[in-house]
Design a protein around this motif. Sequence first.
Motif, PDB file in Angstrom:
ATOM      1  N   UNK A 162     -14.778  18.340 -28.220  1.00 49.12           N
ATOM      2  CA  UNK A 162     -16.068  18.090 -28.847  1.00 49.12           C
ATOM      3  C   UNK A 162     -16.863  19.384 -28.927  1.00 49.12           C
ATOM      4  N   UNK A 163     -16.938  19.911 -30.134  1.00 45.85           N
ATOM      5  CA  UNK A 163     -17.737  21.117 -30.326  1.00 45.85           C
ATOM      6  C   UNK A 163     -19.159  20.742 -30.732  1.00 45.85           C
ATOM      7  N   UNK A 164     -19.317  19.513 -31.193  1.00 46.50           N
ATOM      8  CA  UNK A 164     -20.625  19.057 -31.635  1.00 46.50           C
ATOM      9  C   UNK A 164     -20.959  17.740 -30.943  1.00 46.50           C
ATOM     10  N   UNK A 165     -22.237  17.457 -30.832  1.00 44.14           N
ATOM     11  CA  UNK A 165     -22.702  16.267 -30.127  1.00 44.14           C
ATOM     12  C   UNK A 165     -23.523  15.413 -31.085  1.00 44.14           C
ATOM     13  N   UNK A 166     -23.240  14.120 -31.119  1.00 47.20           N
ATOM     14  CA  UNK A 166     -23.989  13.195 -31.964  1.00 47.20           C
ATOM     15  C   UNK A 166     -25.181  12.660 -31.187  1.00 47.20           C
ATOM     16  N   UNK A 167     -26.338  12.601 -31.849  1.00 50.16           N
ATOM     17  CA  UNK A 167     -27.516  12.100 -31.156  1.00 50.16           C
ATOM     18  C   UNK A 167     -28.642  11.749 -32.106  1.00 50.16           C
ATOM     19  N   UNK A 168     -29.734  11.266 -31.526  1.00 46.65           N
ATOM     20  CA  UNK A 168     -30.927  10.865 -32.274  1.00 46.65           C
ATOM     21  C   UNK A 168     -32.015  11.918 -32.100  1.00 46.65           C
ATOM     22  N   UNK A 169     -32.616  12.318 -33.227  1.00 50.43           N
ATOM     23  CA  UNK A 169     -33.666  13.331 -33.200  1.00 50.43           C
ATOM     24  C   UNK A 169     -35.029  12.692 -32.976  1.00 50.43           C
ATOM     25  N   UNK A 170     -35.808  13.344 -32.116  1.00 54.74           N
ATOM     26  CA  UNK A 170     -37.174  12.890 -31.865  1.00 54.74           C
ATOM     27  C   UNK A 170     -38.092  14.108 -31.884  1.00 54.74           C
ATOM     28  N   UNK A 223     -28.659  21.992 -35.750  1.00 52.01           N
ATOM     29  CA  UNK A 223     -28.101  20.852 -36.466  1.00 52.01           C
ATOM     30  C   UNK A 223     -27.095  21.345 -37.505  1.00 52.01           C
ATOM     31  N   UNK A 224     -25.923  20.696 -37.520  1.00 45.61           N
ATOM     32  CA  UNK A 224     -24.898  21.060 -38.498  1.00 45.61           C
ATOM     33  C   UNK A 224     -24.709  19.986 -39.572  1.00 45.61           C
ATOM     34  N   UNK A 225     -25.073  18.732 -39.244  1.00 44.13           N
ATOM     35  CA  UNK A 225     -24.861  17.657 -40.213  1.00 44.13           C
ATOM     36  C   UNK A 225     -25.754  16.473 -39.874  1.00 44.13           C
ATOM     37  N   UNK A 226     -26.359  15.899 -40.904  1.00 44.77           N
ATOM     38  CA  UNK A 226     -27.139  14.667 -40.739  1.00 44.77           C
ATOM     39  C   UNK A 226     -26.235  13.491 -41.076  1.00 44.77           C
ATOM     40  N   UNK A 227     -26.124  12.541 -40.144  1.00 43.03           N
ATOM     41  CA  UNK A 227     -25.243  11.385 -40.320  1.00 43.03           C
ATOM     42  C   UNK A 227     -25.970  10.238 -41.017  1.00 43.03           C
ATOM     43  N   UNK A 228     -27.230  10.054 -40.718  1.00 46.03           N
ATOM     44  CA  UNK A 228     -28.001   8.964 -41.317  1.00 46.03           C
ATOM     45  C   UNK A 228     -29.253   8.707 -40.508  1.00 46.03           C
ATOM     46  N   UNK A 229     -29.984   7.664 -40.891  1.00 45.16           N
ATOM     47  CA  UNK A 229     -31.214   7.322 -40.187  1.00 45.16           C
ATOM     48  C   UNK A 229     -30.932   6.265 -39.131  1.00 45.16           C
ATOM     49  N   UNK A 230     -31.597   6.410 -37.982  1.00 44.06           N
ATOM     50  CA  UNK A 230     -31.428   5.429 -36.914  1.00 44.06           C
ATOM     51  C   UNK A 230     -31.993   4.073 -37.315  1.00 44.06           C
ATOM     52  N   UNK A 231     -32.864   4.066 -38.313  1.00 45.58           N
ATOM     53  CA  UNK A 231     -33.450   2.802 -38.765  1.00 45.58           C
ATOM     54  C   UNK A 231     -32.600   2.122 -39.834  1.00 45.58           C
ATOM     55  N   UNK A 232     -31.512   2.783 -40.254  1.00 41.94           N
ATOM     56  CA  UNK A 232     -30.620   2.159 -41.230  1.00 41.94           C
ATOM     57  C   UNK A 232     -30.016   0.895 -40.635  1.00 41.94           C
ATOM     58  N   UNK A 233     -29.716  -0.058 -41.524  1.00 44.60           N
ATOM     59  CA  UNK A 233     -29.211  -1.354 -41.085  1.00 44.60           C
ATOM     60  C   UNK A 233     -27.894  -1.229 -40.309  1.00 44.60           C
ATOM     61  N   UNK A 234     -27.082  -0.238 -40.643  1.00 41.89           N
ATOM     62  CA  UNK A 234     -25.761  -0.129 -40.026  1.00 41.89           C
ATOM     63  C   UNK A 234     -25.646   1.104 -39.127  1.00 41.89           C
ATOM     64  N   UNK A 235     -26.757   1.502 -38.525  1.00 46.96           N
ATOM     65  CA  UNK A 235     -26.754   2.725 -37.717  1.00 46.96           C
ATOM     66  C   UNK A 235     -25.862   2.602 -36.490  1.00 46.96           C
ATOM     67  N   UNK A 236     -25.856   1.453 -35.826  1.00 47.23           N
ATOM     68  CA  UNK A 236     -25.105   1.319 -34.579  1.00 47.23           C
ATOM     69  C   UNK A 236     -23.600   1.449 -34.818  1.00 47.23           C
ATOM     70  N   UNK A 237     -23.099   0.819 -35.884  1.00 46.75           N
ATOM     71  CA  UNK A 237     -21.669   0.964 -36.166  1.00 46.75           C
ATOM     72  C   UNK A 237     -21.365   2.384 -36.626  1.00 46.75           C
ATOM     73  N   UNK A 238     -22.295   3.010 -37.310  1.00 47.61           N
ATOM     74  CA  UNK A 238     -22.113   4.392 -37.757  1.00 47.61           C
ATOM     75  C   UNK A 238     -21.953   5.330 -36.556  1.00 47.61           C
ATOM     76  N   UNK A 239     -22.729   5.080 -35.507  1.00 50.44           N
ATOM     77  CA  UNK A 239     -22.624   5.886 -34.286  1.00 50.44           C
ATOM     78  C   UNK A 239     -21.212   5.765 -33.702  1.00 50.44           C
ATOM     79  N   UNK A 241     -18.433   4.859 -35.166  1.00 52.53           N
ATOM     80  CA  UNK A 241     -17.435   5.420 -36.086  1.00 52.53           C
ATOM     81  C   UNK A 241     -17.334   6.930 -35.903  1.00 52.53           C
ATOM     82  N   UNK A 242     -18.468   7.604 -35.855  1.00 57.31           N
ATOM     83  CA  UNK A 242     -18.459   9.057 -35.713  1.00 57.31           C
ATOM     84  C   UNK A 242     -18.091   9.489 -34.294  1.00 57.31           C
ATOM     85  N   UNK A 243     -18.541   8.748 -33.301  1.00 52.67           N
ATOM     86  CA  UNK A 243     -18.264   9.124 -31.911  1.00 52.67           C
ATOM     87  C   UNK A 243     -16.774   9.083 -31.605  1.00 52.67           C
ATOM     88  N   UNK A 244     -16.032   8.180 -32.256  1.00 50.07           N
ATOM     89  CA  UNK A 244     -14.613   8.024 -31.949  1.00 50.07           C
ATOM     90  C   UNK A 244     -13.703   8.563 -33.048  1.00 50.07           C
TER      91      UNK A 244
END
Length: 794
Positions: A162-170, A223-239, A241-244
């Motif tokens: 893992x060279x990059x880490x997925x997370x939520x921006x605040x 930041x190297x890439x924006x995956x989507x918005x945490x408020x998107x309807x399918x954000x949890x499955x998106x997390x 998908x990318x994490x694995x």
Amino acid sequence: MAKPPKIVKRSAKSKAPAPLPSKQEILDFINNSEKPVGKRELARAFHLRGDQRTELRGLLKELASEGSIDKGHRRKMAPKGALPDVLVIEVHEVDPDGDAFAKPVSTKQHGDLDENVRIFMKPHSNRNAPAPKIGDRALARLKRIGDKSYEAEIIRTLHPAKEKVLGLLEATKGGCILHPTDRRSKLDYFIAENDLNGAKAGQLALVQPMGGQRVYGAQQGKITEVIGSFTDAKAFSLISIHAHGIPMEFSDEVLKEADALPEPTLGKRTDLRDIPLVTIDGDDARDFDDAVFAEPDTNPDNPGGWHLLVAIADVSNYIKTDGPLDKSAQDRGNSVYFPDRVVPMLPEQLSNGLCSLRPHEDRACMAVHMYIDRHGKLIRHKFIRGLMRSAARLTYEQAQDAIEGRLDETTEPIMETVIKPLYAAYQALDEARQSRGTLELEIPERRIFVNDAGEVTKILPRDRLDSHKLIEEFMITANVAAAEALEAKNARAIMYRVHDEPSLEKMEALRESLEGMGHNMTKGGVITPRQFTGILKKVEGTEQAQMMSDIILRSQAQAVYAPENLGHFGLALRRYCHFTSPIRRYADLLVHRALIKAYKLGDDGLEAEQADEFEDLGEHISQTERRASVAERECKDRYVTAYLSEHVGAEFKGRVNGVTRFGLFITLDETGADGLIPIATLPNDYFIHDEVHHALVGRQTGMTYRLGEPVTISLREADAITGSMTFAIVDGGKVDKKLQRSVGGKSGSSGRGGKKRFSRNKDQSSFKKDRSERSEKAKSPFAKKSKKTRGKRR
């Protein structure tokens, strides 16, 4: 390593039997072998014949019971504590010369492994392959070169480092804080405004860690890439998908091949369109790849018997070996199912089109005619390729309502001709299941309902109806028929679904746990699933029932795909394949191809090159299955946590589903949600971890919390980003003076074997340190805490 013992050479013409080796000679041979060895290899090495092989088996059993050797993957023998010959490893060191060294990765299949070994990674045969990096995970074949030294040859890279880490921006002053979505990641990342690359607060993004001084207690990154918005309807499955690293998009080449596929025609296929086959699935099913039919067997030699027909979508008709579709399906291994979406193994043109057995549409199928006697025993079978037309699409509830007399416009016309015969045949199959003595573990499932906005509206247990069991038994019988058919033709390669019997270590641990709860389990002898089911029957309806089920489940081996048949322990079957879901499992597609080749059902059967790769393919699709399982579970955890985050401070009923040195894992009764009670928060005592009895025991009071016991908890924290929850005990546990004495009691003496003792003060400070580190973070709006318990010592 020492030189292997000399093996006496014997003339091929000699009829005199070779002397039976001693246990020490056998042990020397195993200890000096580069890889685990089987009974056949030992018999060949020592020139043993006939009855001598039976005696050899007895010697090996003695060595295993004495703890001198381990019996592992494919029942092969290795020195005590040796690693399996095929294993997942992770790079932990790369020296200045570029040589990489790895450690073994423990899995459910292999359990805890000795990490005090040195695994040298053999240079890749492809010089253009990327150099290994610390954190890379790979499936490797091991060769023993010393007592605790191995050489690893990479079979397949599973997860690059893992060279990059997925997370939520605040938002925070001067930029943003990124909170990792992985609950195991303890570090937050500060991203300066100049390094946001257009990303904004509330978005899911990938961060590249950077060096430098920490800011707000967080490591710096960009930041190297924006995956989507945490408020998107399918954000949890998106997390998930990318994490694995689950492949989500199909390439243009794959889609082009799928678009060009023609509609099926009869041709040389058997016409099954006049047979009223029906599909029975959940109302939330996304694909329909199996259809069933039953009628009484008219053969006078089989009175009371049944003729069953199971038709499966003929995926092999559309996917050619090594074509773009095939390579994509093999890489994915299986479909992945989330509450809000499915990531299919095949493009929609196939999974929801040509290979979906929709009502009143012609569909190509692989079908098996099966004949069972009145007791459900499979007598004979025949595989064909056909053209079918589903008569109806039923849900499990519809079918169950119909057999119980609640008919509708779909079920009424087919009640006598289709539904009643299906249930009658199922009764015979169920009798056969009971007679075999399968392992009957009731594992509750829950369905999460998500609306279009991505919000959980309700969580309900999935009912276990006879209609579910009916389809399950029809599919199991078809899978057995596939394995039998391939063995009958001596197929070049068979992809079995293997569920090995529990290991000796797990059985010994289980036996100790059962004795601690007042139940005896005979030591030695053949282990059968009926033994476990018998124990479960004894405690049925008691407080021990759930705890016993959990303990027995933990003792089981993990089911895998492999070309060597070890049987299916849980189903009490000697041979078993997966044949019934080629839309969503690559293993089933391989079985279809093998049947086509073996029975000359077309020119698109299993090719020799792919047959030679079955061992590696089995490891790969077993790994993708585990990847999907973890991703699905983590996604559900996030949905449930978000759902419960509005109820922080509320009390819930639950059960202890895990006992560890750092606390209790609790599963809530109503939602199935999981969370942790840290050991530091358990009240008024110094708690000791008793591994044998799966309990935390209070040294002063004897208050005991055991696996499976009911508790009442309050919800302290709910973090939807990571899907983790923290609970506090409200009520539960029992005073157990016997256990209190066994772990040292008030005397403060050290615990005996199997007990681990922990200073509550030490754990309390550790817990407080973890809390203080987290308090340095900019708090996420999705992490909610109870005002009553925040910062309060219990």
